[in-house]
Scaffold this motif. Structure first.
Motif, mmCIF file in Angstrom:
data_model
loop_
_atom_site.group_PDB
_atom_site.id
_atom_site.type_symbol
_atom_site.label_atom_id
_atom_site.label_comp_id
_atom_site.label_asym_id
_atom_site.label_seq_id
_atom_site.Cartn_x
_atom_site.Cartn_y
_atom_site.Cartn_z
ATOM 1 N N SER A 343 -55.601 27.297 31.962
ATOM 2 C CA SER A 343 -54.544 27.788 31.074
ATOM 3 C C SER A 343 -53.534 26.707 30.697
ATOM 4 O O SER A 343 -52.648 26.948 29.880
ATOM 5 N N PHE A 376 -49.315 35.373 27.023
ATOM 6 C CA PHE A 376 -49.855 35.537 25.675
ATOM 7 C C PHE A 376 -49.005 36.526 24.876
ATOM 8 O O PHE A 376 -48.632 36.279 23.723
ATOM 9 N N SER A 379 -45.593 35.034 24.053
ATOM 10 C CA SER A 379 -45.707 34.028 23.003
ATOM 11 C C SER A 379 -45.884 34.687 21.640
ATOM 12 O O SER A 379 -45.316 34.254 20.632
ATOM 13 N N TYR A 380 -46.683 35.759 21.609
ATOM 14 C CA TYR A 380 -46.906 36.469 20.337
ATOM 15 C C TYR A 380 -45.610 37.127 19.860
ATOM 16 O O TYR A 380 -45.261 37.062 18.670
ATOM 17 N N THR A 384 -43.137 31.711 19.833
ATOM 18 C CA THR A 384 -43.046 30.409 20.499
ATOM 19 C C THR A 384 -43.868 30.450 21.778
ATOM 20 O O THR A 384 -43.844 31.455 22.499
ATOM 21 N N ARG A 385 -44.582 29.359 22.068
ATOM 22 C CA ARG A 385 -45.397 29.334 23.273
ATOM 23 C C ARG A 385 -44.507 29.478 24.504
ATOM 24 O O ARG A 385 -43.512 28.767 24.666
ATOM 25 N N ASP A 387 -44.709 29.317 28.597
ATOM 26 C CA ASP A 387 -45.529 28.890 29.733
ATOM 27 C C ASP A 387 -45.055 29.578 31.002
ATOM 28 O O ASP A 387 -43.848 29.768 31.208
#
Length: 422
Positions: A343, A376, A379-380, A384-385, A387
């Motif tokens: 990941s 996930f 982020s959606y 923005t991603r 972590d």
């Protein structure tokens, strides 16, 4: 300079050379030339040299000559003798032998991180850039393809074995006791090793028994067939279905047959009805027929070995009875490292391994998937991603119900003492 002596190989050196070769590998990639190729070359008198210290072999180099060209099949040495110039000394002696015999070109193909690569560079061997090595092995004959499709068998990819993270002790046992002799049957026969035909895996749910069976088939390059008792019972009746399927299997040159939750068809016969007794009897007869031919391996798995009929486990039917329990701390760390690498996440692996004590590989996989799904979704939603942090993984661990209870773990330890055969 280390006090070794390099001399020509003699026929009495084979056993010692094989011991050195077994400890020598440093690469995850398989060698270009099989061990059986090197043994055949030695038996035919091909040039080879060994290094000894106080009469104990510490290294060897084996070649094969084809006209005016020679191939180096093996450069091996004990780990404690690496990086001391031993590889270069072996190559120097071997080159002298080869050139004296009229060889004009000496070639070697091996992984860049394998034992001997540095010695080849030091001895002036040149790498050929721009070349790609192509290789393909036929795992089944064209005549077998139709039968495999009919009975629902598959040929697993060879890379499955390297993807089994952690469980290194169990992997080493299976690699040495099952895969190695089945991959090199002629060499095994020379040492009086009887090829394994059947193995029983036992342990709590989720400890990777099915994964190991798939991975072994991929490692061998053999077709994999899982027998589903319920499906056989619905199609033919269970006893008849087992007999019929094993008859079909006998037409294949190589096959790994897997029966999960084998207690469904091999439970204790005492007190069972006539139908259940007939099923156990038929399976026992099928195993005898199965063991009579080479190129096949039966892998059975059960969560509780005490539920099996006593005759099913006796010597002569299963070569090994192997426990697969929850991974230890080192194995849990390896599993977490595998998921983190997949990941691209960073976390305190030691903390995760400690917090997930008692978890099975399936439990760890569930916790890792929970975090990946949550990241996930975040982020959606944010665009923005996002972590994960160590805290995210620890929270997922706390919310994951461990498959193996304390009582189950204690019962498993008792079963190891009573039934394990390694």
């Amino acid at each position: 300079m280390a006090d070794w002596h390099v001399r020509d190989y003699s026929v009495d050196d084979l056993e010692a050379l094989l011991r050195v070769e077994a400890e020598s590998g440093t690469s995850e990639e398989p060698p270009m030339f099989r061990l059986s190729d090197a043994v055949s070359a030695l038996q035919s008198g091909a040039p080879a040299v060994v290094a000894v210290v106080d009469e104990v072999m510490v290294g060897a180099a084996v070649s094969r000559v084809e006209g005016d060209r020679a191939w180096i099949l093996r450069i091996c040495m004990l780990p404690s003798w690496r990086a001391q110039g031993l590889g270069s000394a072996l190559l120097t002696a071997l080159e002298r032998r080869l050139f004296d015999d009229g060889v004009r070109t000496v070639c070697a193909v091996l992984p860049g991180d394998e034992t001997g690569a540095a010695a080849l560079h030091n001895r002036g061997f040149e790498t050929r850039s721009g070349l790609v090595f192509f290789e393909k092995h036929a795992s089944v004959t064209p005549q077998e393809v139709s039968l495999l499709s009919t009975i629902g068998a598959e040929v697993p990819p060879r890379g499955l074995w390297s993807r089994v993270a952690g469980m290194e002790q169990e992997k080493r046992f299976i690699e040495r006791r099952l895969v190695l002799p089945l991959s090199h049957p002629q060499l095994a026969a020379q040492h009086g090793v009887e090829l394994p035909r059947a193995v029983m895996l036992f342990g709590p749910p989720g400890t990777g028994k099915s994964t190991f069976a798939h991975a072994v088939a991929g490692r061998l390059g053999w077709p994999f067939l899982e027998l589903f008792p319920a499906r056989l019972a619905a199609e033919y009746g269970l006893a008849t279905g087992l007999s019929r399927r094993f008859d079909e299997i006998s037409r294949l040159d190589h096959i790994l047959v897997f029966i999960d939750e084998v207690e469904e068809v091999a439970g204790e016969r005492s007190g069972a009805d006539a139908t259940a007794v007939g099923v156990v009897n038929e399976l026992l007869k099928a195993i005898v027929r199965f063991r009579a031919r080479e190129g096949r391996l039966l892998v059975c798995a059960t969560n509780n070995v005490t539920t099996l009929d006593s005759a099913f486990l006796r010597h002569g039917r299963f070569d090994y009875v192997v426990p697969l329990g929850p991974p230890d701390g080192v194995a849990r760390a390896a599993l977490w490292e595998s998921y983190l690498a997949r990941s691209g996440a960073e976390a305190d692996v030691a903390a995760l391994a400690s917090a997930s004590e008692g978890f099975t590989p399936a439990d760890i996989a569930h916790a890792a998937r929970t975090v990946s799904q949550a990241m996930f979704e975040r982020s959606y939603d944010t665009g923005t991603r996002v972590d994960p942090t160590t805290a995210d993984y620890l929270e997922a661990i706390r919310s994951t119900h461990a498959t193996v209870s304390t009582a189950m773990a204690e019962e498993f330890e008792q079963q190891i003492e009573m039934f394990a055969r390694l």
